[in-house]
Design an enzyme around this catalytic site. Structure first.
Site, PDB file in Angstrom:
ATOM      1  CG  LEU A  16      -1.974  -1.057   1.366  1.00  0.00           C
ATOM      2  CD1 LEU A  16      -2.597  -1.006   2.766  1.00  0.00           C
ATOM      3  CD2 LEU A  16      -3.034  -0.860   0.292  1.00  0.00           C
ATOM      4  CB  SER A  17       0.019   4.707  -0.964  1.00  0.00           C
ATOM      5  OG  SER A  17       0.603   5.980  -0.831  1.00  0.00           O
ATOM      6  CB  SER A  47       2.945  -3.469  -8.277  1.00  0.00           C
ATOM      7  OG  SER A  47       3.752  -3.656  -7.133  1.00  0.00           O
TER       8      SER A  47
END
Lengths: 222, 222
Positions: free
Chosen positions: A34-35, A123
């Protein structure tokens, strides 16, 4: 002249020769998560540690790939509408796949150059990561793709929010934001599963280096 | 955690640090010329000689870029018609520009990694080569783009015809073939102008190496 061509092509500098010069093997270390999970941070520490060991490594991330591998907004605008639509990448699953595939292709070129290539992109789709794994390993070696799942709960990532992206996503300003309005498909059997809510980037980077050593990628320099 | 991010980003391994490890500077050596002029052959000899000197170099050419940086035909087919049309590159000037621009972007990444990147593509349009020059030098250094015109008369290239492409182009089997049905715009002020009809690849490669030494790219190793 034909013969000269053939002869020289047969004597191209091989990946093995480049690796021998480097005293280590090449591979792709593919960070996913995750970001805000710490991908770039951990990848940067790994890059720094590899550099200290004398390894030839390189980090592909949003900072150097966005607006270069894919055209910048200004570049796209210069193409005119029809071509801008073709050459720009959007949010459709196909667009995301092509983006990840291109990054994988560049990573593969760096591996051919004998380098340890680190990539740090969300991704989010399993199929896209598996596509890159299959492209890299089928043309290279079975251990050339090392998937590193940088795992932290969404709440932790959102609380960190280093770039203020979650805030914007919650406000509806960023469409298709992974974890908020788009899914993240966690790796099912990554080579490494890092717990980034619990450990420091330095400790996690050490786990990556230990793995690279274990599989023989850097045993001659570490 | 925010702070950790900021600190680590400030300590990314720099291009200068990578170059210091390599004992030479990075740059793009951009070979351009007609099909059969000897671009790949000369670039390969340069790559081999640089490798012998212990330099970190890499050659981007049709062999490793075609069907990887841009999707393979099978990959394109898997996308379905709409996306295949968007992600595939054709023969329009814009398509050719985007192809050369992408290659330039990859070359630039290799330069950021401290490497001497050789590229061997016909790259027939002056504007496309100048675009790459401007992208590479504006984000890097003024001497980072070395344009090498591998010059041989069309008759000589066509007589060599190492891949049988001129024969096919004359038979109308290859559309938009540079020199036959599409123009080649020779560089107006390339850093190097090699006469490949008159000299051997080894002699021409030596001219490239001498130039790299002259401008200080490899003086610490040669």
């Amino acid at each position: 002249m034909d013969k000269t061509h053939v002869v020289w092509h047969a004597h191209n500098v091989s990946r093995e020769e480049r690796e021998a010069l480097n005293h280590h093997a090449g591979c792709v270390v593919w960070f996913t998560g995750l970001s805000g999970c710490g991908k770039s941070t951990v990848a940067n520490v790994v890059d720094r540690e590899l550099h200290k060991l004398g390894a030839r490594s390189f980090l592909l991330d949003g900072d150097n790939v966005r607006h270069s591998l894919n055209p910048s907004p200004a570049m796209l605008a210069s193409y005119g509408e029809t071509f801008a639509k073709r050459f720009g990448l959007g949010f459709a699953p196909e667009d995301r796949q092509e983006n990840i595939r291109r990054i994988g292709a560049v990573a593969e070129l760096f591996v051919s150059a004998g380098m340890i290539t680190l990539t740090a992109f969300v991704s989010p789709y399993r199929a896209d990561r598996n596509l890159v794994r299959s492209l890299v390993t089928s043309r290279g070696r079975a251990d050339d793709f090392i998937e590193v799942f940088v795992d932290a709960p969404l709440e932790v990532c959102e609380a960190r929010d280093p770039k203020g992206l979650y805030k914007k996503a919650r406000a509806g300003e960023i469409p298709h934001f992974t974890g908020i309005s788009d899914p993240y498909e966690a790796p099912e059997s990554p080579e490494l599963h890092l717990q980034s809510a619990e450990k420091s980037p330095e400790v996690l980077a050490a786990e990556v280096l230990a793995y690279l050593k274990k599989i023989g990628k850097i045993n001659a320099i570490s």
